[in-house]
Every structure is written in C-alpha cells, then in structure tokens.
Design a protein around this motif. Structure first.
Motif, PDB file in Angstrom:
ATOM      1  N   ILE A 149      18.896   3.611 -11.918  1.00  0.00           N
ATOM      2  CA  ILE A 149      19.825   4.029 -10.866  1.00  0.00           C
ATOM      3  C   ILE A 149      19.143   3.921  -9.492  1.00  0.00           C
ATOM      4  O   ILE A 149      19.760   3.489  -8.520  1.00  0.00           O
ATOM      5  CB  ILE A 149      20.351   5.463 -11.136  1.00  0.00           C
ATOM      6  N   ILE A 190      24.531  -2.183 -18.678  1.00  0.00           N
ATOM      7  CA  ILE A 190      25.776  -1.490 -18.308  1.00  0.00           C
ATOM      8  C   ILE A 190      25.637  -0.779 -16.961  1.00  0.00           C
ATOM      9  O   ILE A 190      26.534  -0.882 -16.118  1.00  0.00           O
ATOM     10  CB  ILE A 190      26.237  -0.513 -19.425  1.00  0.00           C
ATOM     11  N   ILE A 191      24.501  -0.111 -16.710  1.00  0.00           N
ATOM     12  CA  ILE A 191      24.394   0.710 -15.501  1.00  0.00           C
ATOM     13  C   ILE A 191      24.429  -0.150 -14.234  1.00  0.00           C
ATOM     14  O   ILE A 191      25.140   0.181 -13.275  1.00  0.00           O
ATOM     15  CB  ILE A 191      23.101   1.558 -15.519  1.00  0.00           C
ATOM     16  N   LEU A 225      27.829  -1.404 -13.309  1.00  0.00           N
ATOM     17  CA  LEU A 225      28.693  -0.242 -13.049  1.00  0.00           C
ATOM     18  C   LEU A 225      28.428   0.312 -11.650  1.00  0.00           C
ATOM     19  O   LEU A 225      29.353   0.599 -10.885  1.00  0.00           O
ATOM     20  CB  LEU A 225      28.440   0.837 -14.105  1.00  0.00           C
ATOM     21  N   VAL A 226      27.146   0.442 -11.286  1.00  0.00           N
ATOM     22  CA  VAL A 226      26.796   1.052 -10.005  1.00  0.00           C
ATOM     23  C   VAL A 226      26.938   0.051  -8.853  1.00  0.00           C
ATOM     24  O   VAL A 226      27.404   0.397  -7.774  1.00  0.00           O
ATOM     25  CB  VAL A 226      25.352   1.596 -10.046  1.00  0.00           C
ATOM     26  N   LEU A 233      29.414  -4.241 -22.620  1.00  0.00           N
ATOM     27  CA  LEU A 233      29.426  -2.786 -22.729  1.00  0.00           C
ATOM     28  C   LEU A 233      30.195  -2.137 -21.582  1.00  0.00           C
ATOM     29  O   LEU A 233      30.866  -1.126 -21.769  1.00  0.00           O
ATOM     30  CB  LEU A 233      27.998  -2.240 -22.781  1.00  0.00           C
ATOM     31  N   PHE A 268      33.355   0.235 -22.028  1.00  0.00           N
ATOM     32  CA  PHE A 268      33.328   1.553 -21.386  1.00  0.00           C
ATOM     33  C   PHE A 268      34.582   1.779 -20.529  1.00  0.00           C
ATOM     34  O   PHE A 268      35.224   2.829 -20.599  1.00  0.00           O
ATOM     35  CB  PHE A 268      32.055   1.630 -20.540  1.00  0.00           C
TER      36      PHE A 268
END
Lengths: 299, 280
Positions: free
Chosen positions: A128, A239-240, A243-244, A258, A262
């Motif tokens: 992150i 995935i992160i 997504l971010v 993924l 999600f």
C-alpha cells in the motif's frame, strides 16, 4: 483402565483421537477446515447458483450458467488477458534483472553492501505504501516524474489514466518492489559456487559468456526455478496495486482476475458469479502447479 | 591495475543508476514528510526535493503532528499493532503445535494430511475472500479483531515450515525426555520450542509483515472506520481533500518505520541462506 487406554493408544485411529496428541493438531485443523477448505468448497457450491448477497434466502441452482457467462463476459475475459499481460511484463524482466543485479554485486565488499542495502530497500515498504508513493510520484500535475519530463521538454504523461500505459505503469511499480528479494535469493546462491570452478574455466580459456552459461546458470538452477515459480504465482495473485492505483480502470485495462472477482462479489454482490471466477482461477493455479512440478522433476 | 578499465567504470555507473532508481522514491517520501506543502511544491523537479532542510529542523515534525491530530492516526497505529500481534501470537502457537505433531507423532493418515496441506498452499487467501467474508458474517464476527485475525492464523504453509524444522531435531532428545517421564506437552514446551527459536523468529517476522501490510481483508471486515488498520487509513488519507502531500508522506513514513525495525532486528532470520526454504 490405564492398561486399556494404553492399548487403544497404540492402535489405530480411535486411540489417536482419544489421546492428548490429538490436541496438538486440533486448533490448526479447525482453523484450516473453516477458513481454507470450507471456503473453497463454498466457492464450488455457490458457483452453480445465482446467489445474490442481498437475497440469501432466494438461491436457486443454475447449473453451468455462471461459467458460460464468464466465457461471454468481455470484462471477465479482459481481466484474464490482463493477468497474463502482467505475467508477461513482470516475470521475465524480474528474473533477468534480479539475476543481473545479483551477479553485479555478489562479491563481498563494503561498496557492494551499500548497493545491496539500496536495492533491498523497496522490499521493506508495504504494497500500500509503494502504491501510494508511486501514485504521487507519477501524478500528472504535481508528480516528480512529470515535472521532470516537462523540464526536459517532453509531454506530460497520464500514467494511470491512459489505457495504453496504465498496465505497464503498474507492472513497473510491481517490478520495482519485487526485484529486491529475488535478487537476494539468487545472490546467496551465487556466493555458494566454489571459485575453483571459475579458476579452472580461466585456465581452459573460457570467456565470460561461457562461464555464465556453463558454470553460473547450472549451479544456481534450483534457485532460478524457485524464483520463477514464486514470481509467476505471485503475479497472478495481484489485487492491491490495481485496486489502489486505478481501481481496474481505465476501461478495465488494469483489472486482474482477482480484482474482477472481488468487484463482482463486493460491489455487484453477485456471489454466485464471483465464486465461478474463483473456481476458474483455482483451476488455473492447479494447472500452473502441475506445470511447475513437471519443470522441477525434469531436472 | 585492471580496476580502472572501461567495463568496471560502466559497471559502477550502472550500479549508481540502479541505486538512484531504487532509492529516490523512499528518500523523497521521507524528505517530503519533513517539509511544508509550499516548500515541496517549490522544490519539485529539483535536487532540493531530495535533501532535507537542515536550517529548519525544529519544524520537521510539524506534518506528523498535524497528520496525527487530523486523521486520528494514533488510533489506527494502535489497531495495526494489536491486529498484527494477535495474528502473530495465534499463528505461532497454532501452527507450531500442528507442525510438531506432524513431525514427531505417529499419526494415522499422516501421509494424506501432509499431502493435503501441500495442495492447500496452492490456493491463496485472496482467491476466497468473498466466501471467507460470508463465513465471518454468519459468525457475527465482522468489525471484530477475531473476524480479522482468525482466517489469517491457520496456515498450511507455516505448518509445513514448522514441520520441516522440527523434523531436524534429533529423536534421541525426545526419547530420553520421554524415558524420564515427560509428557508430549512438556517435551514440546521445555525442549522443542526453546531450541527452535530461529524458526519461530522467521515465521513470526513473515506473519507480522504480512498482517501489517494486509489491505483488502481489513477493508472487507471493518465497516466502522475507527477500527481500520494503518494500511486502510493511509489510503483514506491520500483521498481526503484537501490533500496535504507532506501529511500523506508522513503517514507513509509512520506506516513503514515498524517494518524497518522488524527487518533490522530480525535480519539474520530472514536473509535467504544457502537453501530455498526447503521447497523443491
């Protein structure tokens, strides 16, 4: 009484269940059963239903409908293609660059310790943090990179909003962080190669490429295969970052398998459909594991 | 004399280029967290954006103070520490017990149990997020520490690592203790655990870092924002307008520091040695 118990203890399943030894396994078995095996079974079960999260009492069996829908869903297909693209962009470069850098700094010296620490530093940042850091660095207006590009006279780039660039940008960021650890694994292997091998090759008059091809690579083959496996499966699990950084956009161009699974499960609450994607993904992972086993066995 | 040839020169140049590539974002993050927004904007694109302002050291912590009070960052920091500790403690206890049992006891169907564990390693946690959420929701554990931690504790991979390690403990050690009348539990806690500190450290660090960095699962389990860990809080911070870059960078720095300490103190337990963690 004790005698009987001892006799049971010695023999068979029942004896084991009744013994205190069983307690060692029990907590792990319960947790893995409830949170690893059961969810996998649920995914398989739900994938044949039209389970919608807000109507848990109104579930009906739909056969293979979810699976045929995946085959026709252009965004689902796109997310599978994207995940493959991530693998193509990241895996070869990551393995090659980790090997290259490891060779450059394998020799133990003070200067190399500095380089090693510098190259390892991205690894301590969490995903992150890496994502948010690069999001700011590559910001179209205020990011360092774009200000720098402008000073050099280049046009500003919309790294995350341009569908032709976004996936490559995310791949770069993942690569930037991922190289470090793989490099250390390869470097540890390089340091184990006996120097006598290279000395012998020198006497024989081998050139640098020959030494690399016939001494270095065969000596660290195990670690290279290991790195290859870890990076490939790791890249499929992305995935992160999307997504971010982009939320899968623009136009779905960065969504991974993924992330799509999600989104279907959380935002659209289509548990049945989301589960079918999970099952297809799990089958893909089994296939990869199978190929890897073959690869490792051949050696 | 060979040292100053062209190839060596190019090599050093290349290494420096890579050093800059790998270091500049982190340096910029830290340096920006000590400056005012105006300073960052003014210096951007120049070398000064990578150099802290030493004439103004007393105000370095200002962005941190502002950030902590504006986003209740202390609470999220505490949350992250709490969640990580629960997960680390739980997984060390649960997985070491199972790993020890599989390594030393005569267990019926042991072969099949180990094979099943190896197969389960293939499937990542992230692939069944939705189903795990449904289970946690059924158990009424959303918005609780347990809802976050329980699914992360039992791990086939960690059981496997413990098993491989415990197998290396000589049989004689256990047998002589057994002769002296020690129970399985006593042998485990008094003999096996104390001599296995390295594997506990390694797995502890891996699990700590993993749970500290976890992002998607806490986002699903918690709907109450005051329960968010740092990873989620810091993303919200980056989206809350007005965005002050120095505060965001301070948040990212604070998120990184605990991991930095873990790596510095645990260095010798995580650096890859001459093996590939037993996987082949």
């Amino acid at each position: 009484m004790n005698k009987i118990r001892r006799r049971i203890n010695k023999h068979g399943f029942l004896g084991f269940i009744l013994s205190s030894k069983c307690l060692f396994l029990l907590p792990a078995f319960i947790l893995i059963g409830v949170f690893v095996i059961y969810p996998l079974l649920l995914a398989v079960g739900y994938s044949f239903t039209d389970y919608y999260l807000l109507k848990p009492n109104d579930i009906s069996f739909v056969g293979f409908e979810n699976y045929t829908e995946i085959a026709q869903d252009k965004y689902a297909k796109q997310s599978f293609v994207n995940s493959t693209k991530y693998v193509i962009f990241i895996v070869p470069l990551q393995v090659a660059l980790s090997l290259f850098l490891a060779i450059l700094i394998a020799k133990k010296s003070k200067v190399n310790t500095f380089f090693r620490t510098a190259f390892f530093s991205p690894y301590i940042l969490s995903i992150i943090v890496v994502s948010l850091l690069w999001k700011n660095i590559l910001d179209p207006e205020l990011g360092i990179v774009n200000v720098f590009l402008a000073e050099l006279g280049f046009a500003k780039q919309e790294f995350f909003a341009n569908p032709d660039l976004a996936l490559q940008t995310i791949s770069f960021i993942i690569l930037w962080q991922g190289i470090s650890f793989q490099m250390l694994i390869i470097m540890a292997a390089l340091q184990e190669i006996p120097s006598s091998l290279y000395e012998a090759a020198d006497i024989e008059g081998a050139n640098a490429w020959q030494k690399f091809r016939y001494i270095t690579v065969p000596s660290i083959k195990d670690q290279l295969v290991f790195v290859l496996i870890v990076v490939t499966t790791g890249t499929f699990k992305i995935i992160i970052e999307p997504l971010v950084l982009t939320n899968g956009g623009p136009q779905g161009s960065t969504s991974s398998i993924l992330l799509y699974m999600f989104e279907q499960g959380t935002r659209y609450r289509q548990i049945g459909y989301s589960s079918a994607i999970t099952v297809v993904f799990a089958l893909l992972l089994i296939l990869i594991a199978f190929v890897q086993r073959k690869l490792v066995k051949e050696e | 004399m060979e040292k100053f040839n062209v190839i060596n020169f190019l090599k050093i140049l290349l290494l420096i280029a890579f050093t800059i590539l790998f270091l500049f974002p982190t340096v910029w993050m830290f340096v920006s967290s000590t400056k005012s927004v105006a300073e960052i904007a003014k210096e951007i694109g120049t070398i000064h954006s990578f150099i802290p302002n030493f004439s103004n050291m007393s105000s370095w912590l200002d962005p941190y103070k502002e950030m902590f009070s504006r986003f209740n960052f202390g609470l999220h920091f505490f949350n992250s520490v709490l969640y990580s500790c629960v997960i680390v403690f739980g997984s060390l206890v649960v997985n070491s017990l199972a790993g020890y049992a599989l390594a030393t006891f005569d267990i019926p169907f042991k072969k099949y149990i180990t094979a099943t564990l190896l197969i389960l390693i293939i499937f990542p946690f992230q692939s069944v997020l939705i189903q795990i959420f449904i289970i946690i929701n059924e158990m009424n554990l959303t918005n609780t520490v347990w809802g976050l931690a329980l699914p992360h504790i039992g791990s086939a991979f960690n059981i496997f690592l413990f098993m491989v390690f415990f197998k290396k403990i000589p049989k004689e050690l256990r047998e002589s203790a057994y002769m002296d009348g020690a129970s399985d539990w006593q042998i485990f806690t008094k003999i096996a655990v104390p001599i296995s500190k390295p594997i506990f450290m390694t797995i502890g660090i891996l699990v700590f870092v993993g749970s500290w960095n976890d992002y998607v699962w806490p986002l699903m389990v918690f709907t109450e924002t005051n329960k968010y860990p740092l990873s989620v809080a810091v993303n919200i911070m980056n989206e809350t307008k007005p965005i002050y870059l120095n505060q965001v960078m301070a948040g990212l720095t604070v998120t990184t520091i605990p991991i930095l300490f873990v790596y510095i103190f645990g260095q010798k337990y995580i650096m890859p040695q001459n093996s590939t963690t037993g996987i082949k």
